[in-house]
Enzyme design. Structure first.
Site, PDB file in Angstrom:
ATOM      1  N   ASP A   1       4.176  -8.160  11.171  1.00 39.18           N
ATOM      2  CA  ASP A   1       5.258  -7.492  11.906  1.00 39.18           C
ATOM      3  C   ASP A   1       4.748  -6.650  13.068  1.00 39.18           C
ATOM      4  O   ASP A   1       5.523  -6.239  13.928  1.00 39.18           O
ATOM      5  CB  ASP A   1       6.076  -6.617  10.948  1.00 39.18           C
TER       6      ASP A   1
ATOM      7  N   HIS B   1       0.043  -3.223   3.495  1.00 38.24           N
ATOM      8  CA  HIS B   1       0.670  -4.303   2.733  1.00 38.24           C
ATOM      9  C   HIS B   1       0.336  -4.138   1.265  1.00 38.24           C
ATOM     10  O   HIS B   1      -0.769  -3.731   0.921  1.00 38.24           O
ATOM     11  CB  HIS B   1       0.177  -5.677   3.210  1.00 38.24           C
TER      12      HIS B   1
HETATM   13  N1  CMC Z   1       0.600   3.817   7.983  1.00 37.89           N
HETATM   14  C1  CMC Z   1       0.005   4.907   7.452  1.00 37.89           C
HETATM   15  N2  CMC Z   1      -0.234   5.077   6.136  1.00 37.89           N
HETATM   16  C2  CMC Z   1       0.168   4.088   5.325  1.00 37.89           C
HETATM   17  C3  CMC Z   1       0.772   2.926   5.799  1.00 37.89           C
HETATM   18  C4  CMC Z   1       0.999   2.818   7.183  1.00 37.89           C
HETATM   19  N3  CMC Z   1       1.607   1.748   7.698  1.00 37.89           N
HETATM   20  N4  CMC Z   1       1.047   2.112   4.761  1.00 37.89           N
HETATM   21  C5  CMC Z   1       0.628   2.738   3.659  1.00 37.89           C
HETATM   22  N5  CMC Z   1       0.092   3.942   3.990  1.00 37.89           N
HETATM   23  C6  CMC Z   1      -0.468   4.921   3.081  1.00 37.89           C
HETATM   24  C7  CMC Z   1       0.636   5.701   2.384  1.00 37.89           C
HETATM   25  O1  CMC Z   1       0.990   6.846   3.102  1.00 37.89           O
HETATM   26  C8  CMC Z   1       0.013   6.016   1.056  1.00 37.89           C
HETATM   27  O2  CMC Z   1      -0.833   7.131   1.231  1.00 37.89           O
HETATM   28  P1  CMC Z   1      -1.024   8.215   0.067  1.00 37.89           P
HETATM   29  O3  CMC Z   1      -1.682   7.456  -1.056  1.00 37.89           O
HETATM   30  O4  CMC Z   1      -1.893   9.226   0.686  1.00 37.89           O
HETATM   31  O5  CMC Z   1       0.340   8.705  -0.296  1.00 37.89           O
HETATM   32  C9  CMC Z   1      -0.883   4.803   0.770  1.00 37.89           C
HETATM   33  O6  CMC Z   1      -1.157   4.227   2.035  1.00 37.89           O
HETATM   34  C10 CMC Z   1      -0.229   3.766  -0.121  1.00 37.89           C
HETATM   35  O7  CMC Z   1       1.072   3.487   0.417  1.00 37.89           O
HETATM   36  P2  CMC Z   1       2.244   2.889  -0.452  1.00 37.89           P
HETATM   37  O8  CMC Z   1       3.521   3.084   0.275  1.00 37.89           O
HETATM   38  O9  CMC Z   1       2.155   3.404  -1.849  1.00 37.89           O
HETATM   39  O10 CMC Z   1       1.798   1.366  -0.470  1.00 37.89           O
HETATM   40  P3  CMC Z   1       2.745   0.185  -0.864  1.00 37.89           P
HETATM   41  O11 CMC Z   1       1.908  -0.941  -1.306  1.00 37.89           O
HETATM   42  O12 CMC Z   1       3.767   0.673  -1.815  1.00 37.89           O
HETATM   43  O13 CMC Z   1       3.492  -0.114   0.521  1.00 37.89           O
HETATM   44  C11 CMC Z   1       4.114  -0.959   2.616  1.00 37.89           C
HETATM   45  C12 CMC Z   1       3.299  -1.200   1.333  1.00 37.89           C
HETATM   46  C13 CMC Z   1       4.160  -2.248   3.414  1.00 37.89           C
HETATM   47  C14 CMC Z   1       5.537  -0.553   2.243  1.00 37.89           C
HETATM   48  C15 CMC Z   1       3.448   0.170   3.421  1.00 37.89           C
HETATM   49  O14 CMC Z   1       2.148  -0.201   3.789  1.00 37.89           O
HETATM   50  C16 CMC Z   1       4.245   0.548   4.674  1.00 37.89           C
HETATM   51  O15 CMC Z   1       5.139   1.393   4.595  1.00 37.89           O
HETATM   52  N6  CMC Z   1       3.941  -0.085   5.872  1.00 37.89           N
HETATM   53  C17 CMC Z   1       4.695   0.150   7.070  1.00 37.89           C
HETATM   54  C18 CMC Z   1       5.911  -0.780   7.108  1.00 37.89           C
HETATM   55  C19 CMC Z   1       5.518  -2.228   7.310  1.00 37.89           C
HETATM   56  O16 CMC Z   1       4.739  -2.564   8.177  1.00 37.89           O
HETATM   57  N7  CMC Z   1       6.112  -3.119   6.509  1.00 37.89           N
HETATM   58  C20 CMC Z   1       5.915  -4.558   6.634  1.00 37.89           C
HETATM   59  C21 CMC Z   1       5.105  -5.128   5.534  1.00 37.89           C
HETATM   60  S1  CMC Z   1       4.524  -6.804   5.853  1.00 37.89           S
HETATM   61  C22 CMC Z   1       5.878  -7.836   6.065  1.00 37.89           C
HETATM   62  C23 CMC Z   1       6.955  -7.717   5.071  1.00 37.89           C
HETATM   63  O17 CMC Z   1       6.730  -7.827   3.861  1.00 37.89           O
HETATM   64  O18 CMC Z   1       8.079  -7.516   5.464  1.00 37.89           O
END
Ligand code: CMC
Length: 399
Positions: free
Chosen positions: A336, A279
């Site tokens: 989720d 998140h």
């Molecule tokens: N599983 C594995 N690695 C992850 C995950 C995950 N679910 N989420 C983030 N990471 C890693 C990502 O690969 C990255 O690694 P690196 O720095 O080595 O490249 C690091 O953590 C930072 O990720 P980011 O995408 O830059 O982080 P963000 O704050 O931009 O993204 C997020 C947040 C929710 C998009 C992301 O955590 C994600 O893709 N989660 C899976 C989808 C999900 O569950 N979404 C629902 C969010 S909560 C409810 C809502 O808002 O809808």
């Protein structure tokens, strides 16, 4: 060859303190306004709507009361709540034209696409759609919050060749939704869990979909366009569709015994992300996930079968996430991850789960639209131009 711009040519990209280029990719930690709607303390697993903690609201409140709270910025007294719930229930019917539209839709269209189209059409059919007075905006909000569950339930039944079920005004909002889905009154646990789900997902500060709604509203475009845009943003698997993606992931894993192998092959190799984990704001456990997990456990014990299987797969996968991703990198499971198991226990098909998110969140989006446009300024960020300018235009025959 053209000319590259220097950093000094684009002073809006310079950090005043360091003199260096600053880019807030993903608009991370950029504060766009003051607000009194929602506060997320991502370091201590806390979420508040208008100052009230989500745990207390989930336990003691109802969705109708939370809608009132988010809209009017106060808890209603008994009389106000009765009147307001009556207003919401009177607005549940959808126009005949919407049912006709649903009947004409190909059965394999994604439910989020159906809902997006139906919401847009509902706007066309609203005689007050251009009324931008505060009362007009409140009326449109209640209209949409009340009607979206009916659209979802009717689509569910129409695509299964079943007769649609009219809303029952004697039932509460969440209970009525389950009644329209299955043509029978839900048991107590399902009615309460659905109501809690509506509450937990009602609002979540300036996330991608709320921002989309506010960006659209800030141009002084119309309310329905803002909500349709927000639905489009929520539909992505990194946002609201993660509840569908999490269930697909549990299906792919197949059994609790396969969790470790799946995790090693997909997550440790970086091939996939855990859907329902991570998140932008929560750096600890999502407080909504805790409540959903508790309901998922109650349903797993009560219903057994596939619900229990999903619960066990999810529990085992969560252990890996918490041990390996949360400890080291603050990537913990989110709402989720668990909500889908609760819906599954209520016999709701998986592909509908993101539409349930819309049904809850429309009130949050509306509250943000209202708050932002009360003191509006068009949202217009900038980019750092990294290309060249003054390039020589070469006629097409000479390229
Ligand atoms: N599983 C594995 N690695 C992850 C995950 C995950 N679910 N989420 C983030 N990471 C890693 C990502 O690969 C990255 O690694 P690196 O720095 O080595 O490249 C690091 O953590 C930072 O990720 P980011 O995408 O830059 O982080 P963000 O704050 O931009 O993204 C997020 C947040 C929710 C998009 C992301 O955590 C994600 O893709 N989660 C899976 C989808 C999900 O569950 N979404 C629902 C969010 S909560 C409810 C809502 O808002 O809808």
């Amino acid at each position: 060859m053209g000319k590259k711009l220097s950093l000094e040519d684009q002073p809006w990209c310079i950090d005043k303190a360091t003199g260096k280029l600053v880019i807030n990719k993903g608009v991370e930690n950029v504060c766009i306004d003051k607000s009194t709607i929602c506060y997320i303390d991502g370091f201590h697993s806390k979420l508040y709507y208008r100052g009230y903690s989500i745990e207390e609201l989930a336990q003691k409140s109802t969705y109708e009361e939370v809608v009132y709270l988010l809209l009017y910025d106060k808890l209603p007294n008994k009389r106000e709540l009765t009147d307001f719930s009556g207003w919401m229930s009177e607005e549940r019917d959808i126009p005949r034209e919407i049912d006709e539209l649903l009947c004409r839709m190909p059965r394999d269209v994604e439910p989020m696409e159906v809902l997006r189209t139906a919401t847009s059409y509902l706007g066309n059919l609203d005689p007050g759609r251009h009324d931008t007075s505060r009362d007009g905006m409140f009326r449109k909000t209640i209209r949409l919050v009340a009607k979206i569950p009916t659209i979802i339930a009717h689509w569910h039944r129409i695509r299964n060749n079943q007769p649609v079920v009219d809303p029952d005004p004697r039932l509460a909002h969440a209970e009525n939704f389950l009644y329209m889905m299955h043509c029978e009154k839900p048991d107590q646990l399902s009615a309460k869990a659905m109501d809690v789900s509506f509450i937990l997902l009602a609002e979540h500060e300036m996330n991608a979909s709320a921002f989309t709604a506010v960006v659209i509203a800030s141009t002084l475009s119309d309310y329905y366009s803002a909500i349709v845009g927000a639905i489009g943003a929520l539909r992505g698997p990194l946002h609201g569709y993660a509840n569908v993606a999490a269930m697909r992931q549990f299906e792919e894993i197949g059994s609790p015994d396969n969790v470790e192998k799946w995790y090693k092959e997909n997550i440790l190799t970086g091939k996939k992300r855990v859907m329902g984990a991570g998140h932008r704001v929560y750096k600890t456990y999502d407080p909504r996930a805790k409540i959903f997990r508790d309901y998922a456990r109650q349903f797993a014990d009560k219903v057994g079968g596939k619900v229990k299987d999903f619960y066990e797969i999810a529990s085992k996968l969560e252990d890996f996430v918490m041990r390996e991703l949360c400890e080291a990198r603050n990537i913990c499971t989110n709402c989720d991850f668990w909500s889908g198991i609760v819906y599954y226990a209520m016999n709701i098909p998986i592909d509908l789960y993101c539409t349930l998110f819309v049904a809850s969140r429309t009130i949050g989006w509306s509250a943000h639209i209202l708050e932002y446009i009360a003191d509006n300024r068009i949202i217009r960020p900038r980019l750092y131009y990294d290309g060249e300018i003054d390039k020589e235009y070469i006629p097409i025959e000479k390229r």
